[in-house]
Motif scaffolding. Structure first.
Motif, PDB file in Angstrom:
ATOM      1  N   MET A   1       0.825  -1.212   0.000  1.00  0.00           N
ATOM      2  CA  MET A   1       0.000   0.000   0.000  1.00  0.00           C
ATOM      3  C   MET A   1       0.859   1.262   0.000  1.00  0.00           C
ATOM      4  N   ILE A   2       2.023   1.195   0.663  1.00  0.00           N
ATOM      5  CA  ILE A   2       2.939   2.346   0.655  1.00  0.00           C
ATOM      6  C   ILE A   2       3.514   2.554  -0.749  1.00  0.00           C
ATOM      7  N   ALA A   3       3.875   1.457  -1.405  1.00  0.00           N
ATOM      8  CA  ALA A   3       4.545   1.536  -2.717  1.00  0.00           C
ATOM      9  C   ALA A   3       3.583   1.815  -3.863  1.00  0.00           C
ATOM     10  N   ASP A   4       2.318   1.397  -3.707  1.00  0.00           N
ATOM     11  CA  ASP A   4       1.367   1.437  -4.817  1.00  0.00           C
ATOM     12  C   ASP A   4       0.082   2.130  -4.374  1.00  0.00           C
ATOM     13  N   ALA A   5      -0.148   3.325  -4.890  1.00  0.00           N
ATOM     14  CA  ALA A   5      -1.351   4.086  -4.524  1.00  0.00           C
ATOM     15  C   ALA A   5      -2.627   3.381  -4.963  1.00  0.00           C
ATOM     16  N   ASP A   6      -2.497   2.460  -5.908  1.00  0.00           N
ATOM     17  CA  ASP A   6      -3.672   1.727  -6.399  1.00  0.00           C
ATOM     18  C   ASP A   6      -3.766   0.314  -5.825  1.00  0.00           C
ATOM     19  N   ALA A   7      -3.029   0.045  -4.755  1.00  0.00           N
ATOM     20  CA  ALA A   7      -3.098  -1.285  -4.134  1.00  0.00           C
ATOM     21  C   ALA A   7      -4.533  -1.573  -3.689  1.00  0.00           C
ATOM     22  N   PRO A   8      -4.922  -2.849  -3.697  1.00  0.00           N
ATOM     23  CA  PRO A   8      -6.295  -3.194  -3.319  1.00  0.00           C
ATOM     24  C   PRO A   8      -6.629  -2.736  -1.898  1.00  0.00           C
ATOM     25  N   THR A   9      -7.872  -2.326  -1.710  1.00  0.00           N
ATOM     26  CA  THR A   9      -8.351  -1.857  -0.411  1.00  0.00           C
ATOM     27  C   THR A   9      -9.599  -2.649  -0.011  1.00  0.00           C
ATOM     28  N   GLY A  10     -10.109  -2.386   1.181  1.00  0.00           N
ATOM     29  CA  GLY A  10     -11.340  -3.046   1.622  1.00  0.00           C
ATOM     30  C   GLY A  10     -11.093  -4.106   2.676  1.00  0.00           C
ATOM     31  N   VAL A  11     -12.019  -5.046   2.776  1.00  0.00           N
ATOM     32  CA  VAL A  11     -11.992  -6.056   3.827  1.00  0.00           C
ATOM     33  C   VAL A  11     -11.355  -7.350   3.318  1.00  0.00           C
ATOM     34  N   TYR A  12     -10.485  -7.927   4.145  1.00  0.00           N
ATOM     35  CA  TYR A  12      -9.842  -9.212   3.835  1.00  0.00           C
ATOM     36  C   TYR A  12      -9.870 -10.104   5.070  1.00  0.00           C
ATOM     37  N   HIS A  13      -9.796 -11.395   4.826  1.00  0.00           N
ATOM     38  CA  HIS A  13      -9.680 -12.365   5.922  1.00  0.00           C
ATOM     39  C   HIS A  13      -8.312 -13.016   5.876  1.00  0.00           C
ATOM     40  N   PHE A  14      -7.685 -13.156   7.047  1.00  0.00           N
ATOM     41  CA  PHE A  14      -6.450 -13.936   7.153  1.00  0.00           C
ATOM     42  C   PHE A  14      -6.521 -14.863   8.349  1.00  0.00           C
ATOM     43  N   VAL A  15      -6.482 -16.158   8.079  1.00  0.00           N
ATOM     44  CA  VAL A  15      -6.330 -17.188   9.108  1.00  0.00           C
ATOM     45  C   VAL A  15      -5.423 -18.260   8.523  1.00  0.00           C
ATOM     46  N   ASN A  16      -4.880 -19.106   9.370  1.00  0.00           N
ATOM     47  CA  ASN A  16      -4.094 -20.222   8.836  1.00  0.00           C
ATOM     48  C   ASN A  16      -5.007 -21.255   8.191  1.00  0.00           C
ATOM     49  N   ALA A  17      -4.424 -22.072   7.313  1.00  0.00           N
ATOM     50  CA  ALA A  17      -5.214 -23.010   6.517  1.00  0.00           C
ATOM     51  C   ALA A  17      -5.716 -24.172   7.369  1.00  0.00           C
ATOM     52  N   GLY A  18      -6.914 -24.634   7.032  1.00  0.00           N
ATOM     53  CA  GLY A  18      -7.512 -25.749   7.764  1.00  0.00           C
ATOM     54  C   GLY A  18      -8.452 -25.253   8.840  1.00  0.00           C
ATOM     55  N   GLU A  19      -9.086 -26.171   9.521  1.00  0.00           N
ATOM     56  CA  GLU A  19     -10.052 -25.805  10.553  1.00  0.00           C
ATOM     57  C   GLU A  19     -10.096 -26.887  11.628  1.00  0.00           C
ATOM     58  N   THR A  20     -10.638 -26.525  12.790  1.00  0.00           N
ATOM     59  CA  THR A  20     -10.781 -27.481  13.886  1.00  0.00           C
ATOM     60  C   THR A  20     -11.744 -26.895  14.905  1.00  0.00           C
ATOM     61  N   THR A  21     -11.868 -27.552  16.048  1.00  0.00           N
ATOM     62  CA  THR A  21     -12.603 -27.009  17.189  1.00  0.00           C
ATOM     63  C   THR A  21     -11.584 -26.650  18.271  1.00  0.00           C
ATOM     64  N   TRP A  22     -12.044 -25.992  19.337  1.00  0.00           N
ATOM     65  CA  TRP A  22     -11.131 -25.712  20.449  1.00  0.00           C
ATOM     66  C   TRP A  22     -10.588 -27.011  21.040  1.00  0.00           C
ATOM     67  N   ALA A  23     -11.459 -28.035  21.130  1.00  0.00           N
ATOM     68  CA  ALA A  23     -11.002 -29.329  21.664  1.00  0.00           C
ATOM     69  C   ALA A  23     -10.003 -29.974  20.708  1.00  0.00           C
ATOM     70  N   GLY A  24     -10.251 -29.842  19.406  1.00  0.00           N
ATOM     71  CA  GLY A  24      -9.317 -30.375  18.413  1.00  0.00           C
ATOM     72  C   GLY A  24      -7.978 -29.659  18.469  1.00  0.00           C
ATOM     73  N   LEU A  25      -8.023 -28.353  18.664  1.00  0.00           N
ATOM     74  CA  LEU A  25      -6.788 -27.569  18.800  1.00  0.00           C
ATOM     75  C   LEU A  25      -6.035 -28.001  20.060  1.00  0.00           C
ATOM     76  N   ALA A  26      -6.762 -28.162  21.161  1.00  0.00           N
ATOM     77  CA  ALA A  26      -6.118 -28.591  22.410  1.00  0.00           C
ATOM     78  C   ALA A  26      -5.459 -29.962  22.248  1.00  0.00           C
ATOM     79  N   THR A  27      -6.123 -30.862  21.544  1.00  0.00           N
ATOM     80  CA  THR A  27      -5.576 -32.206  21.313  1.00  0.00           C
ATOM     81  C   THR A  27      -4.266 -32.131  20.530  1.00  0.00           C
ATOM     82  N   GLU A  28      -4.245 -31.269  19.505  1.00  0.00           N
ATOM     83  CA  GLU A  28      -3.027 -31.087  18.697  1.00  0.00           C
ATOM     84  C   GLU A  28      -1.906 -30.485  19.543  1.00  0.00           C
ATOM     85  N   ILE A  29      -2.247 -29.509  20.386  1.00  0.00           N
ATOM     86  CA  ILE A  29      -1.247 -28.881  21.265  1.00  0.00           C
ATOM     87  C   ILE A  29      -0.638 -29.930  22.191  1.00  0.00           C
ATOM     88  N   MET A  30      -1.489 -30.790  22.764  1.00  0.00           N
ATOM     89  CA  MET A  30      -1.003 -31.824  23.688  1.00  0.00           C
ATOM     90  C   MET A  30      -0.073 -32.814  22.971  1.00  0.00           C
TER      91      MET A  30
END
Length: 300
Positions: free
Chosen positions: A204-233
């Motif tokens: 955005m600093i380098a290009d005045a025409d860089a895309p603007t608006g709303v974006y989503h960023f999360v890591n790939a894949g999905e789970t539940t909190w319990a699934g995440l806890a299981t992976e952490i363990m």
């Protein structure tokens, strides 16, 4: 010699703010991350004073009031930091003709959708925190045409308090962890968020025409909190750290003052298309953080 490129980062002491300061930036980029005493998002005068400290080429607003449950009883405080603060930043950056990158949250959604959320989906926050962050989004988008709102979710990292560190602490204290298993989302590394913010901000600093608006960023894949806890363990056990068994419970079994969305999954296709950012699997993030924390513990 080229003039330095000054970037203002709010929330420098938070998970994402600390990672923004530790990742590598191109030569000539100077990051300014004032403390909360120097820049309080709930205080318009302190925001203006911090913005006047240097000729900033961009602002990354990674600061926020993030106490989700406490926000239910501290409405004014949550809105001051999460809505008024971004409003002031939008006005200042628009007047200066520089971009503003705002970090937001999955909590702007009500979680009733069965598929991952895309940026155009209707919003409907379930609590004060989500409502205050949504108000901040709207203020930024309306206040500065050169702005990006980047929503993220389930943030994990080596710094500050987060779910992963809580699970490791509890695993050292008890044999079984009861964790909610009916909320679905995408665990996301604070370091990965910082890297995405860096790409967006520099473009955005380098290009005045860089895309603007709303974006989503999360890591790939999905789970539940319990699934995440299981992976952490599992990763912690491999690294010789604390581990416990995980028992999945329902949201009803663990009532909280603020309601959480049952579905926090976010689609990142737009960010990949417009900015070339392709998130890595969340499991890689968990393994990296656990290994880093285990190495720190071993060295202590």
């Amino acid at each position: 010699m080229a003039e330095p490129i000054h970037i203002l980062v709010t929330g420098g002491a938070g998970q994402v703010g600390l990672e923004l300061q530790s990742i590598g930036w191109p030569e000539g980029v100077v990051l300014h991350a004032p403390t909360r005493a120097e820049l309080d998002l709930g205080d318009a005068a302190s925001i203006r004073a911090a913005f006047a400290a240097a000729p900033f080429a961009a602002v990354i607003n990674a600061g926020a009031y993030t106490a989700v449950d406490r926000a239910e009883g501290e409405v004014a405080m949550a809105f001051a930091a999460n809505a008024m603060g971004p409003t002031v930043l939008a006005d200042l950056t628009r007047a200066a003709g520089v971009p503003l990158v705002q970090v937001s949250t999955d909590y702007v959604f009500d979680g009733s959708k069965t598929e991952p959320y895309v940026e155009e989906d209707p919003v409907g926050p379930l609590g004060v925190y989500g409502a205050s962050k949504l108000a901040g989004e709207l203020a930024v988008l309306a206040g500065n045409p050169r702005s990006v709102v980047m929503r993220t979710a389930w943030v994990l990292g080596v710094h500050r308090a987060n779910f992963l560190k809580t699970m490791l602490r509890l695993a050292a204290e008890r044999p079984v962890l009861r964790v909610v298993g009916d909320q679905h989302g995408c665990p996301t590394g604070a370091r990965d968020i910082a890297a995405a913010l860096k790409v967006i901000t520099l473009r955005m600093i380098a290009d005045a025409d860089a895309p603007t608006g709303v974006y989503h960023f999360v890591n790939a894949g999905e789970t539940t909190w319990a699934g995440l806890a299981t992976e952490i363990m599992a990763r912690s056990a491999e690294a010789g750290g604390p581990s416990a068994s995980v028992e999945a419970i329902t949201t009803a079994d663990y009532p909280t003052p603020a309601k959480r969305p049952a579905n926090s999954r976010l689609s990142t296709a737009r960010l990949t298309r417009d900015y070339g950012i392709a998130p890595r699997p969340w499991q890689d993030v968990v393994a990296e953080i656990v290994a880093e924390l285990n190495a720190e513990r071993a060295a202590a």
